[in-house]
Design a protein around this motif. Structure first.
Motif, PDB file in Angstrom:
ATOM      1  N   VAL A   1      45.419  42.331  30.279  1.00 57.78           N
ATOM      2  CA  VAL A   1      46.370  42.303  29.304  1.00 57.78           C
ATOM      3  C   VAL A   1      45.708  41.792  27.914  1.00 57.78           C
ATOM      4  N   GLN A   2      46.002  42.718  26.880  1.00 60.73           N
ATOM      5  CA  GLN A   2      45.374  42.541  25.594  1.00 60.73           C
ATOM      6  C   GLN A   2      46.296  42.311  24.484  1.00 60.73           C
ATOM      7  N   ALA A   3      46.254  41.460  23.753  1.00 60.47           N
ATOM      8  CA  ALA A   3      47.172  41.346  22.478  1.00 60.47           C
ATOM      9  C   ALA A   3      46.394  42.195  21.343  1.00 60.47           C
ATOM     10  N   PRO A   4      47.330  42.369  20.549  1.00 59.26           N
ATOM     11  CA  PRO A   4      46.616  43.034  19.219  1.00 59.26           C
ATOM     12  C   PRO A   4      45.576  42.535  18.433  1.00 59.26           C
TER      13      PRO A   4
ATOM     14  N   VAL B   1      45.019  37.985  27.237  1.00 55.71           N
ATOM     15  CA  VAL B   1      46.051  37.011  27.619  1.00 55.71           C
ATOM     16  C   VAL B   1      46.670  37.127  29.013  1.00 55.71           C
ATOM     17  N   GLY B   2      45.962  37.830  29.640  1.00 56.89           N
ATOM     18  CA  GLY B   2      46.505  37.915  31.218  1.00 56.89           C
ATOM     19  C   GLY B   2      45.808  39.182  32.149  1.00 56.89           C
TER      20      GLY B   2
ATOM     21  N   ARG C   1      46.762  31.326  29.815  1.00 57.48           N
ATOM     22  CA  ARG C   1      47.216  30.550  28.446  1.00 57.48           C
ATOM     23  C   ARG C   1      45.744  30.547  27.705  1.00 57.48           C
ATOM     24  N   ARG C   2      44.614  30.158  28.474  1.00 57.23           N
ATOM     25  CA  ARG C   2      43.569  29.833  27.762  1.00 57.23           C
ATOM     26  C   ARG C   2      42.531  30.910  27.782  1.00 57.23           C
ATOM     27  N   GLY C   3      42.558  31.793  29.114  1.00 62.04           N
ATOM     28  CA  GLY C   3      41.314  32.677  29.376  1.00 62.04           C
ATOM     29  C   GLY C   3      41.365  33.287  30.698  1.00 62.04           C
TER      30      GLY C   3
ATOM     31  N   GLY D   1      39.425  34.789  24.712  1.00 60.54           N
ATOM     32  CA  GLY D   1      40.255  34.743  25.772  1.00 60.54           C
ATOM     33  C   GLY D   1      39.363  35.422  27.072  1.00 60.54           C
ATOM     34  N   LEU D   2      38.334  36.015  26.689  1.00 62.36           N
ATOM     35  CA  LEU D   2      37.644  36.735  27.832  1.00 62.36           C
ATOM     36  C   LEU D   2      36.330  36.140  28.193  1.00 62.36           C
TER      37      LEU D   2
END
Lengths: 491, 491
Positions: A208-211, A216-217, A232-234, A447-448
């Motif tokens: 799951v990726q933010a813009p 983020v998940g 939350r962190r990675g 985060g990855l």
């Protein structure tokens, strides 16, 4: 849980964060896969204070490591090396590992791995893994004794031996047979003790990726439905290579299609790498991998010669099987035989077929369809030099130099089409040594993280590989990735 | 316009559409690069009614094709083939191109290319390109005569000749010397006539991507500032391979680091591929490329033998230089000599250095440091068989079989470290034959197309390459990509 749809039909592209209704579960660090890389990452992340959730596709963690002999490449003066009487300065290990890493070594990974090796060995000891202080003084490819130390690569082999002072660095846990399960049991126990939470039968399928590109998940299949898990962190991708994915092999590493008995678990389908690519990570070194045809032991086979369809030798036979197997494909066009005489012949574990048995070299040459006296010339020249303890063409080491003597002579078929070929992939996501996944510009995907065969790691070429470098790489750099994801500063 | 910052520092990741204030210019189809692929794509897109904007980094279009001989691989019975007396059924071309495509051919590309080849040839004629109906009956690697037809690959070479009926398919435009500029001038004229608009000195650096993954434009540097260009229907990446980018070579295709004289333009820095990866496209076959060491002409050199540091032959010398050069690296460990006698010796265009000249084979062997009588054995066996018009080991064809005769004998150094090695990359974005860029799941990135060396194309391995397949691939599949982007249904 059973996957209802075949993996190939599941997209690996990320889910936009905006499409996730809510995260049913959250943790600081989500680890995808509980093999050596994911296991060691989880322990370190949890010990650093992070709330860690490990999502493992199988009913029990362990990954490919649990199926292996457990051989791990340590050096620079471990307790076992010293107890067995081997002096191995970090500089010697560094010189060798740099060669073993391939033609384009990652200097940072090589340095960290060698400088940290004794600590890393002691860390495994602290998990309860035991190692016997006994040296296994024989050439084997798949050690089954409980001896703790052996040569596993090309340390004593030309040209490596001229460029780095040899020492045995393959460390096998103190168990007979395949000790990888024993090794991973210790990792799993330590994971549980660390406070990390493990969910089995949970197949992570998408990030799951933010813009802003931050991961983020993950989206996973659990109990037959899709579950969104927040990180939350990675997120640490540690889900194995792609040797089980023939389509990916064909498109990225066609030479690895010679593998007919892949070394890995069914989970090694490349999904972790594809998820990382989908999130913007660059996959690199994807054409490289390890090929494994165990035409010895018995080690007496090293006194034989490997020849191609032209009757020519093409590699020093005492090289690691990663190196000889690569040579069979790359140099001998995937068609080769081991020629032995009666005294050195033995059945291999892989049960190589005997292509011909004859009373003379001439008859063997004819039986193999090698033209023009080529095999006879090769053997005669080999024998003349071996008589003097020399191998001027390929520099096979002296212990294995002995003329082919009394008949009958046999040719064992080592071709991929007619013998057991194992192996696995070495390409994966581009990452910093500390685990951060990078895009084609070298910038981090926030985060990855990736480790183990989801990353392009320490050893980048099968032809220079030493057994133990995969578990070594996965566990060592898995630990670093775990600390990175937990937010521990390196340095 | 001058780029103020070095390319390596510019990110290639896409700009989110939300971050683009406005598109200063818009077109239906934006084509990145005006080499053979981009040029042909532009013409077809414009002719299909699309408003086309071509953004070319250099002051004049042409790309690597304009620097080349202009050799293009056509067959299946072109007018030139027929006029020169060659019968070449589509089936024969198909059988050969399938082999030339490599060990993992893309069946759809092979079929389309062969079935469409006569039409594609006539299309070039319609642009005003002329070809002489004369057959160049000599082995050359870089044809400079104005003859229109010649063999450029392994059509007559073992084992290809046993699996596909040979015919010459390399077509050279009717100009002396390097005719690639002449070929591209016709493409550029036709582009102008088609109504497509071309902007030069415009360096496309990033794609613009919407949240649904659709590529909706590009960001380019023009006149020292960043310009956003909208693409209503699609963007076609046709910006060349990555042979100029040593970092990418090291991480994806280390064997290509042997190239010391890259075949391409400074624009072949991989940016197009990286932009496509950044937008979610998968790069595939990235480890493969073409290596080119022209140790002939003179074609008399084919009567010599290539030997490695063990004094062994390792390839049929009459194979294409893509094949022999690959063998020098992969089989001979990047160290090889061409051994000739006085009668067949000649200076190569690449001016290979003479490593040794001696009066006997024994002295030559010693001068080269080849041990143990190995070179003498190789030459003696070669000579004995050649005397009978045979090459049982490597099947060099009869016209080139002649024993090495009167001294002096010379060894020309063909090693990458000591001679001119050209070449280029063959890996690129995964695309459908019709140009749509695909992600690691095989799904299309909407609005994104690639052709030429930005795509993993028709020929996937240098060792099976035939000269003319790059311009052929780029122009043929460039045309398809142009029609796809313009919205023309295929079929």
């Amino acid at each position: 849980m059973t996957d209802r749809r075949p993996d190939a039909q599941e997209p690996a592209a990320p889910v936009p964060a905006s499409a996730v209704p809510r995260f049913e579960v959250e943790a600081d660090v989500v680890v995808v896969g509980q093999g050596a890389a994911g296991g060691c990452a989880s322990i370190e992340a949890a010990r650093a204070g992070a709330e860690v959730l490990v999502l493992e596709r199988m009913s029990l963690g362990g990954g490919a490591t649990a199926l292996s002999t457990g051989l791990t490449y340590f050096g620079g003066g471990t307790r076992i090396q010293r107890a067995c009487g081997f002096d191995d300065p970090v500089e010697a290990m560094h010189a060798y590992v740099r060669l073993a890493a391939g033609s384009q070594p990652d200097e940072e990974r090589v340095r960290l791995y060698c400088e940290g090796s004794v600590e890393h060995f002691e860390w495994f000891c602290s998990l309860g893994v035991e190692w016997n202080a006994s040296f296994h003084d024989d050439k084997v490819t798949h050690p089954l004794s409980a001896d703790g130390l052996l040569y596993t690569g090309n340390e004593e082999v030309w040209p490596f031996c001229e460029q780095a002072r040899p020492a045995p660095r393959g460390h096998k846990p103190a168990r007979e047979g395949e000790a990888g399960g024993y090794l991973m049991e210790a990792v799993l126990r330590a994971t549980a003790a660390s406070g990390a939470r493990v969910v089995n039968d949970c197949h992570v399928q998408r990030l799951v990726q933010a813009p802003d590109r931050r991961v983020v998940g993950v989206a996973a299949r659990l109990d037959g439905r899709e579950v969104f898990v927040g990180a939350r962190r990675g997120v640490i991708l540690a889900a194995g290579g792609f040797v089980m994915n023939r389509d990916m092999l064909a498109r990225h590493a066609p030479a690895l299609l010679h593998i007919n008995t892949p070394t890995g678990t069914p989970g090694d389908d490349g999904r972790g790498i594809r998820m990382g690519m989908g999130a913007g990570g660059e996959a690199e070194n994807m054409g490289e991998g390890l090929l494994l045809n165990s035409w010895y032991p018995p080690s007496s086979h090293l006194m034989g010669i490997l020849v191609d369809a032209r009757g020519q030798r093409f590699v020093n036979e005492d090289a690691s099987i990663g190196r000889t197997s690569d040579a069979i494909v790359a140099k001998a066009d995937a068609r080769a035989w081991l020629v032995v005489d009666d005294a050195i012949y033995g059945q291999t574990q892989a049960r190589h077929r005997i292509a011909a048995v004859e009373e003379s070299f001439e008859a063997l040459e004819a039986a193999l369809g090698i033209p023009d006296g080529a095999l006879v010339r090769t053997i005669e020249a080999y024998n003349r030099a071996a008589e003097k303890g020399e191998d001027p063409l390929f520099h096979k080491a002296r212990p294995w130099l002995r003329p082919l003597q009394a008949p009958p002579y046999a040719a064992l078929d080592c071709s991929p089409a007619r013998s057991v070929w194992g192996g696995f992939t070495l390409g994966g996501l581009r990452t910093r040594a500390t685990g951060e996944v990078q895009d084609p510009d070298g910038r981090e995907i926030p985060g990855l993280y990736a480790a183990g065969r989801n990353a392009a790691g320490l050893c980048r070429e099968g032809r220079s590989y030493a057994s133990g470098l995969s578990i070594g790489d996965a566990s060592f750099f898995g630990r670093l990735a775990g600390r990175s994801a937990a937010g521990v500063p390196h340095g």
